[in-house]
Design a protein around this motif. Structure first.
Motif, PDB file in Angstrom:
ATOM      1  N   HIS A 152      72.288  50.605  50.851  1.00 27.49           N
ATOM      2  CA  HIS A 152      72.583  51.576  51.928  1.00 27.49           C
ATOM      3  C   HIS A 152      74.101  50.935  52.614  1.00 27.49           C
ATOM      4  CE1 HIS A 152      71.527  47.821  54.569  1.00 27.49           C
ATOM      5  NE2 HIS A 152      70.158  48.075  53.992  1.00 27.49           N
ATOM      6  N   THR A 178      75.253  54.357  61.658  1.00 31.61           N
ATOM      7  CA  THR A 178      75.528  55.048  60.627  1.00 31.61           C
ATOM      8  C   THR A 178      76.471  56.184  60.486  1.00 31.61           C
ATOM      9  OG1 THR A 178      73.575  56.435  60.757  1.00 31.61           O
ATOM     10  CG2 THR A 178      73.513  54.339  59.652  1.00 31.61           C
ATOM     11  N   GLN A 233      78.569  56.868  57.518  1.00 31.63           N
ATOM     12  CA  GLN A 233      77.535  57.158  56.242  1.00 31.63           C
ATOM     13  C   GLN A 233      76.645  58.458  56.646  1.00 31.63           C
ATOM     14  OE1 GLN A 233      75.703  53.956  54.475  1.00 31.63           O
ATOM     15  NE2 GLN A 233      77.557  52.587  54.653  1.00 31.63           N
TER      16      GLN A 233
END
Length: 146
Positions: A26, A116, A119
């Protein structure tokens, strides 16, 4: 980027292990572990823990370099945590069931999502998990499951 080893879109033990692992693909390092400590554990009780030195095993045992540990047991609709501090010789137990379980996981995922922004694929996957949990919270509030 997908969270590896999740074969379905359900939130399960493997998902938790991969999010907490700083070595997972991740790419978020220990950010999700810090969020877990703050949103899941420290909401109930203070617990000194060094996320930077922490290592996680596949069976959800997290140990830092001071021999403090967090054992996570994740079952359907239940999350149990055993906190152990070898230095002070103390142990503590935290249990989340039912609505509290869903709410604490939702809060943790919401915190993870905030980190995040760079991403989008990972953010979308976490958002799907959070939405799934949020739907269950809403569903049980509107139509209690017997």
């Amino acid at each position: 980027m997908q969270i590896k080893a999740t074969t379905s879109k359900t939130f399960n033990t493997a998902t938790i292990a991969h999010l907490l692992s700083h070595e997972d693909e991740h790419g978020m390092g220990r950010v999700f572990m810090y969020a877990f400590l703050n949103e899941v554990i420290r909401q109930k009780r203070p617990f000194p823990f060094d996320c930077e030195s922490a290592q996680i095993s596949p069976n959800l045992l997290i140990v830092d370099n001071q021999d403090r540990s967090i054992a996570i047991e994740h079952r359907h609709n239940r999350l149990s945590l055993t906190l152990n501090d070898q230095q002070s010789e103390t142990s503590a137990f935290i249990k989340y069931k039912g609505e509290a379980y869903r709410q604490v996981l939702f809060d943790w995922l919401a915190a993870c999502i905030r980190y995040t922004s760079l991403q989008p694929e990972l953010r979308n996957e976490l958002t799907r998990y959070a939405q799934s949990i949020h739907r269950r919270i809403w569903f049980t509030k509107v139509l209690p499951v017997q």
